[in-house]
Design an enzyme around this catalytic site. Structure first.
Site, PDB file in Angstrom:
ATOM      1  N   CYS A 146      -8.072 -67.102 -66.476  1.00 23.67           N
ATOM      2  CA  CYS A 146      -8.980 -66.320 -65.635  1.00 23.67           C
ATOM      3  C   CYS A 146      -8.701 -64.829 -65.796  1.00 23.67           C
ATOM      4  CB  CYS A 146      -8.864 -66.752 -64.172  1.00 23.67           C
ATOM      5  SG  CYS A 146      -9.491 -68.429 -63.926  1.00 23.67           S
TER       6      CYS A 146
HETATM    7  N1  PCA Z   1      -8.708 -71.384 -63.265  1.00 21.86           N
HETATM    8  C1  PCA Z   1      -7.691 -70.999 -64.220  1.00 21.86           C
HETATM    9  C2  PCA Z   1      -8.349 -71.128 -65.573  1.00 21.86           C
HETATM   10  C3  PCA Z   1      -9.603 -71.859 -65.351  1.00 21.86           C
HETATM   11  C4  PCA Z   1      -9.794 -71.905 -63.896  1.00 21.86           C
HETATM   12  O1  PCA Z   1     -10.774 -72.376 -63.301  1.00 21.86           O
HETATM   13  C5  PCA Z   1      -7.072 -69.637 -63.934  1.00 21.86           C
HETATM   14  O2  PCA Z   1      -6.972 -69.260 -62.756  1.00 21.86           O
HETATM   15  O3  PCA Z   1      -6.654 -68.946 -64.855  1.00 21.86           O
END
Ligand code: PCA
Length: 207
Positions: A146
């Site tokens: 993310c």
């Molecule tokens: N959350 C992860 C990666 C994909 C998602 O939905 C994150 O917080 O990095």
């Protein structure tokens, strides 16, 4: 307002990702003056951005709103900043869906240390809280996919001089994801969807 909304596939042993359900729902909205495009991104450090950039080129959005789940968080988290680091060691040694487990690797070697999101997070925060949705401004999107997405998005917007506003929102796990871990915070998908609608309307009002 043209808004591109992204979500992610499941990762790290999860069988679902609530952001995929949110995208499904967002696709059905028929809101006046709002053109919505959605895209599900892979949870892979090196592959999450190309599909988003391609959609940005094709759709030419005014706003790019990226969504991800943050298991363990309890509110709608409006991310303030992306940092130039990919670090699975700082994420419980969790590799991405291709098995990549970088440690202290820059997202973009020539990029600055950090880049701020340009969504009006303060206004979004007030709008969410006014409607009774638990929300906060978060100062770290982590060091996993993310964060890579948020950082790369803001880098692209700066680099190309795009007028699009960009940012990232983390949502909590849903109750089904927390069923076998009763201490895990969760928020049902209906409340998460309500939050998404509030955010979209506020962005429209400001755009
Ligand atoms: N959350 C992860 C990666 C994909 C998602 O939905 C994150 O917080 O990095």
């Amino acid at each position: 307002m043209r808004i591109l909304i992204s979500g992610f596939e499941p990762f790290g042993g999860l069988t679902t990702n609530p952001t995929m359900e949110l995208l499904q729902r967002a696709k059905t909205y028929n809101l006046e003056g709002i053109d919505i495009q959605t895209i599900t991104l892979p949870v892979v450090y090196q592959e999450c951005m190309p599909p988003l950039l391609k959609q940005m080129e094709e759709f030419n959005p005014d706003v790019v709103l990226c969504l991800g789940v943050a298991v363990g968080r309890s509110s709608i988290d409006l991310e303030r900043t992306g940092i130039n680091i990919q670090d699975s060691a700082g994420e419980g040694d969790r590799g991405d869906n291709s098995g990549d487990k970088p440690v202290d690797r820059p997202v973009i070697p020539e990029g600055p240390d950090g880049l701020f999101a340009t969504l009006p997070i303060r206004d979004l925060l007030s709008a969410l809280r006014e409607k009774g949705i638990p929300a906060k401004i978060s100062n770290s999107a982590g060091t996993y996919i993310c964060n890579t997405t948020l950082y790369s998005l803001m880098y692209e917007i700066h680099k190309t001089g795009s007028l699009a506003k960009g940012g990232f929102i983390h949502v909590p796990a849903t109750p089904d994801m927390a069923a076998s871990q009763p201490h895990l915070p969760s928020m049902d998908i209906v409340t998460q969807e309500k939050a998404l609608k509030i955010v979209i309307s506020k962005l429209k009002e400001i755009n």
